[in-house]
Design a protein around this motif. Structure first.
Motif, PDB file in Angstrom:
ATOM      1  N   ALA A   1       0.825  -1.212   0.000  1.00 32.13           N
ATOM      2  CA  ALA A   1       0.000   0.000   0.000  1.00 32.13           C
ATOM      3  C   ALA A   1       0.857   1.260   0.000  1.00 32.13           C
ATOM      4  N   ALA A   2       1.940   1.237   0.774  1.00 34.11           N
ATOM      5  CA  ALA A   2       2.794   2.428   0.848  1.00 34.11           C
ATOM      6  C   ALA A   2       3.460   2.707  -0.497  1.00 34.11           C
ATOM      7  N   VAL A   3       3.948   1.666  -1.158  1.00 26.43           N
ATOM      8  CA  VAL A   3       4.586   1.865  -2.468  1.00 26.43           C
ATOM      9  C   VAL A   3       3.541   2.325  -3.479  1.00 26.43           C
ATOM     10  N   LEU A   4       2.353   1.747  -3.381  1.00 19.39           N
ATOM     11  CA  LEU A   4       1.266   2.170  -4.276  1.00 19.39           C
ATOM     12  C   LEU A   4       0.985   3.669  -4.105  1.00 19.39           C
ATOM     13  N   LEU A   5       0.916   4.126  -2.875  1.00 19.82           N
ATOM     14  CA  LEU A   5       0.696   5.564  -2.632  1.00 19.82           C
ATOM     15  C   LEU A   5       1.849   6.393  -3.195  1.00 19.82           C
ATOM     16  N   ALA A   6       3.070   5.857  -3.062  1.00 21.15           N
ATOM     17  CA  ALA A   6       4.243   6.614  -3.515  1.00 21.15           C
ATOM     18  C   ALA A   6       4.330   6.675  -5.037  1.00 21.15           C
ATOM     19  N   LEU A   7       3.869   5.622  -5.699  1.00 17.85           N
ATOM     20  CA  LEU A   7       4.036   5.564  -7.157  1.00 17.85           C
ATOM     21  C   LEU A   7       2.826   6.074  -7.934  1.00 17.85           C
ATOM     22  N   SER A   8       1.677   6.163  -7.291  1.00 14.21           N
ATOM     23  CA  SER A   8       0.434   6.327  -8.053  1.00 14.21           C
ATOM     24  C   SER A   8       0.286   7.697  -8.715  1.00 14.21           C
ATOM     25  N   SER A   9       1.079   8.675  -8.299  1.00 18.13           N
ATOM     26  CA  SER A   9       0.899  10.005  -8.888  1.00 18.13           C
ATOM     27  C   SER A   9       1.624  10.165 -10.215  1.00 18.13           C
ATOM     28  N   ASP A  10       2.405   9.180 -10.591  1.00 21.60           N
ATOM     29  CA  ASP A  10       3.227   9.311 -11.795  1.00 21.60           C
ATOM     30  C   ASP A  10       2.758   8.313 -12.863  1.00 21.60           C
ATOM     31  N   ALA A  11       2.404   8.828 -14.031  1.00 23.01           N
ATOM     32  CA  ALA A  11       1.835   7.983 -15.087  1.00 23.01           C
ATOM     33  C   ALA A  11       2.800   6.895 -15.548  1.00 23.01           C
ATOM     34  N   GLN A  12       4.107   7.140 -15.428  1.00 23.23           N
ATOM     35  CA  GLN A  12       5.078   6.137 -15.889  1.00 23.23           C
ATOM     36  C   GLN A  12       5.005   4.856 -15.057  1.00 23.23           C
ATOM     37  N   ASN A  13       4.355   4.916 -13.883  1.00 23.70           N
ATOM     38  CA  ASN A  13       4.259   3.737 -13.020  1.00 23.70           C
ATOM     39  C   ASN A  13       2.918   3.017 -13.168  1.00 23.70           C
ATOM     40  N   ALA A  14       2.160   3.365 -14.209  1.00 23.96           N
ATOM     41  CA  ALA A  14       0.783   2.884 -14.315  1.00 23.96           C
ATOM     42  C   ALA A  14       0.671   1.359 -14.250  1.00 23.96           C
ATOM     43  N   ALA A  15       1.570   0.667 -14.918  1.00 23.79           N
ATOM     44  CA  ALA A  15       1.472  -0.799 -14.952  1.00 23.79           C
ATOM     45  C   ALA A  15       1.706  -1.393 -13.563  1.00 23.79           C
ATOM     46  N   ALA A  16       2.743  -0.906 -12.886  1.00 22.25           N
ATOM     47  CA  ALA A  16       3.043  -1.402 -11.537  1.00 22.25           C
ATOM     48  C   ALA A  16       1.900  -1.082 -10.583  1.00 22.25           C
TER      49      ALA A  16
END
Lengths: 278, 340
Positions: A29-44
């Motif tokens: 959940a923490a990594v999801l929150l950290a990555l979710s604002s950037d479109a380049q991380n969409a797949a992850a």
């Protein structure tokens, strides 16, 4: 940090507390929150959301990992991480949080004993690590953040959660894990509990002498230089739009060659959330 | 109306006695069931006829003393297990760091043990593991206690048992009414576990030594900080469960009593320069010996008497064969922890 987090994602879509470690709900959940604002991380991000949805239990909560058959404190992480994208799953999780609490002491003698030994008002409760346990600062503050993300800040349980945090504050400054006092001594504040409590209270617009003292303590230089502590401080400072240069410099010094902090996806995600530009 | 004969009266009294006895037995055992209760009781009775267990003491006046020799002597005197080619987890007590309070196992003791295991036992792998009780981040405590540097110099891996991969182990005893427990994979799959606690007083268990130190092998990620949900199942019952269900085939305890902690334990007590290391494979016998070193009678310590009754080890001085330094010469009366 982002590259490390992308590399550290497990095949099941989650993250562990170490590279290659089994997936847990909290780092996922923490990594999801950290990555979710950037479109380049969409797949992850999509894979992580899918994992969290899959791990949700029938009662609406989450255990600590897929193999855990009992919902507990990590439900708050999952609700927070899914609040913006998966309303149904998050709502069921929020309901579980609202229906569960730490133990509330109603017996007068026990309450008096808690007042003497722990210096707490045991009639006020927050959230526990596990059902059936007493309430503690970290799960309470985390749950307040999750419920705030679900727009339930006026709920009576949220208001009691605020009272809980204020009651458990150490008189001098900050928060320990729960009670501020034990038998003969005040307990020392710890960075993660103090920072998370401050972040939660800030989101709920609670500012007073208690938060001010804690904020001053958190600004002191005399901490052990660990990435986990710097990440929490950075996250709080970002919440109050305080300068981040000290935290950024410290975390940069501690960053490993693989881009991580301590090789730990959770710590790395916290640092990323704390230091990236708004 | 028929008059009750003397024989009928005796029958009635006998029947009543049997019923009353049954009711008492039911009441005493209803929380765990008669079969489990009887199994523990029988095992405890069997322990009375088993040979004495060995516990070894070594005088060590300071942390600068030759601790490697002391560890070697303890292992020999206590009949320590053969650990050649074994994967060994060393579990020190790193409960917290409080400036000026000797509440944790000093790194010099752990370092001496590492040296002994490598040089003389020829173990395959050593891991130092701990699941700290109060703080989620181990790095600050490892730094403050000197473990970070010691482990780096010794080139030994540290595993945070709070966040290790988890396995579910079955619980055998039934003391804490749990069927299974999450445990760090590192511990569950090791060949041996060495508990290396600090000699301390404790406000719940009176003493904290090799058995209480086991709390650190259960994961905080599941059970929280300070793992209170397990305390609430009854500390004595849960620790009995843990000791009875340890998955590691071999175990040993080495207690750091060079400087102990008295009074407000486990964190805020004061130093007692006891100058002793204690070791043995029977954790209960080691802890009973520690109690005697601290001027306490093991029979008055509930956690020890309960586990001894259940047959988890020896606490009777007649069943503990002491080797090495003389206990009487090392005994110091520790100030008790204030009761809660």
């Amino acid at each position: 940090m982002i590259e490390f987090l992308q590399r550290a994602q497990n095949a099941d879509g989650g993250w562990g507390y170490k590279l290659g470690g089994m997936s847990f709900v909290e780092p996922t959940a923490a990594v999801l929150l950290a990555l979710s604002s950037d479109a380049q991380n969409a797949a992850a991000v999509q894979r992580a959301r899918g994992a969290l949805r899959q791990w949700q239990r029938a009662d609406g909560g989450w255990g600590i990992a897929r193999s855990d058959t009992e919902s507990g404190w990590m439900t708050a992480w999952a609700v927070w991480a899914l609040a913006a994208s998966d309303a149904d799953a998050a709502q069921r999780g929020a309901q579980w949080l609202l229906e569960n609490s730490g133990i509330r002491v109603t017996d007068t003698a026990q309450a008096q004993s808690a007042r003497t030994i722990l210096k707490i008002n045991a009639a006020i409760t927050g959230w526990a690590w596990q059902p059936g346990d007493a309430a503690w600062v970290f799960p309470t503050a985390l749950t307040l953040l999750a419920l705030t993300a679900m727009q339930t800040r006026d709920h009576a349980r949220v208001q009691e959660g605020i009272l809980y945090l204020l009651d458990r504050a150490i008189p001098d400054s900050g928060w320990n894990i729960g009670n501020p006092f034990m038998v003969t001594s005040n307990l020392p504040p710890t960075v993660e509990n103090t920072a998370l409590a401050l972040i939660a209270l800030r989101r709920l617009n609670v500012e007073n002498e208690i938060t001010q003292r804690a904020r001053d303590w958190l600004a002191q230089e005399s901490f052990t230089p660990t990435a986990f502590e710097w990440a929490w401080r950075a996250w709080y400072w970002k919440t109050i739009t305080a300068p981040l240069e000290r935290a950024r410099a410290a975390l940069q010094t501690l960053q490993r060659a693989d881009g991580s902090l301590d090789g730990n996806p959770l710590t790395t995600a916290l640092a990323l959330m704390g230091t990236r530009a708004p | 109306m028929k008059k009750i004969s003397r024989r009928d009266l005796l029958r009635l009294a006998l029947g009543g006695g049997i019923l009353a006895g049954g009711a008492v037995a039911y009441k005493q055992t209803e929380s765990v069931g008669l079969a489990k209760w009887a199994r523990w009781m029988l095992r405890g009775q069997m322990a009375r006829v088993t040979p004495a267990t060995r516990v070894a003491l070594a005088a060590a006046p300071s942390y600068d003393a030759d601790l490697a020799s002391a560890v070697r002597a303890i292992w020999r005197d206590a009949n320590g297990p053969d650990l050649q080619n074994a994967t060994v987890v060393i579990k020190p007590n790193l409960v917290d760091f409080v400036p000026g309070r000797p509440c944790y196992t000093m790194p010099q003791v752990t370092k001496a043990l590492i040296h002994f295991l490598r040089a003389e036992m020829r173990v395959k792998k050593i891991i130092v593991g701990e699941g700290m009780t109060f703080r989620r981040d181990p790095h600050a405590i490892l730094f403050e206690t000197g473990y970070r540097d010691m482990l780096a110099q010794a080139d030994v891996e540290y595993v945070d048992l709070n966040y290790d991969d988890l396995v579910k182990i079955p619980l055998r005893g039934g003391y804490a009414k749990m069927d299974s427990l999450f445990m760090a994979r590192t511990v569950a799959e090791a060949d041996a576990l060495i508990s290396v606690p600090k000699l301390k007083t404790h406000h719940w268990t009176k003493i904290s030594a090799s058995v209480k130190n086991l709390f650190g092998i259960v994961p905080g990620a599941k059970y929280g900080f300070p793992k209170n949900t397990l305390h609430m199942r009854g500390i004595d019952a849960f620790l009995a469960e843990l000791l009875d269900s340890l998955p590691t085939p071999k175990r040993f305890a080495l207690v750091d009593g060079i400087v102990g902690l008295q009074g407000d334990g486990p964190l805020f007590g004061t130093a007692v320069p006891s100058g002793v290391l204690v070791g043995g494979s029977d954790f209960l016998a080691v802890d009973a010996t520690c109690a005697r070193l601290m001027g306490m009678e093991p029979a008055a310590i509930e956690i020890l008497t309960f586990m001894a009754w259940a047959g988890l080890g020896q606490i009777d001085s007649n069943k503990i064969e002491l080797r090495g330094a003389a206990l009487d010469a090392l005994r110091q009366n520790f100030e008790l922890a204030p009761p809660l």
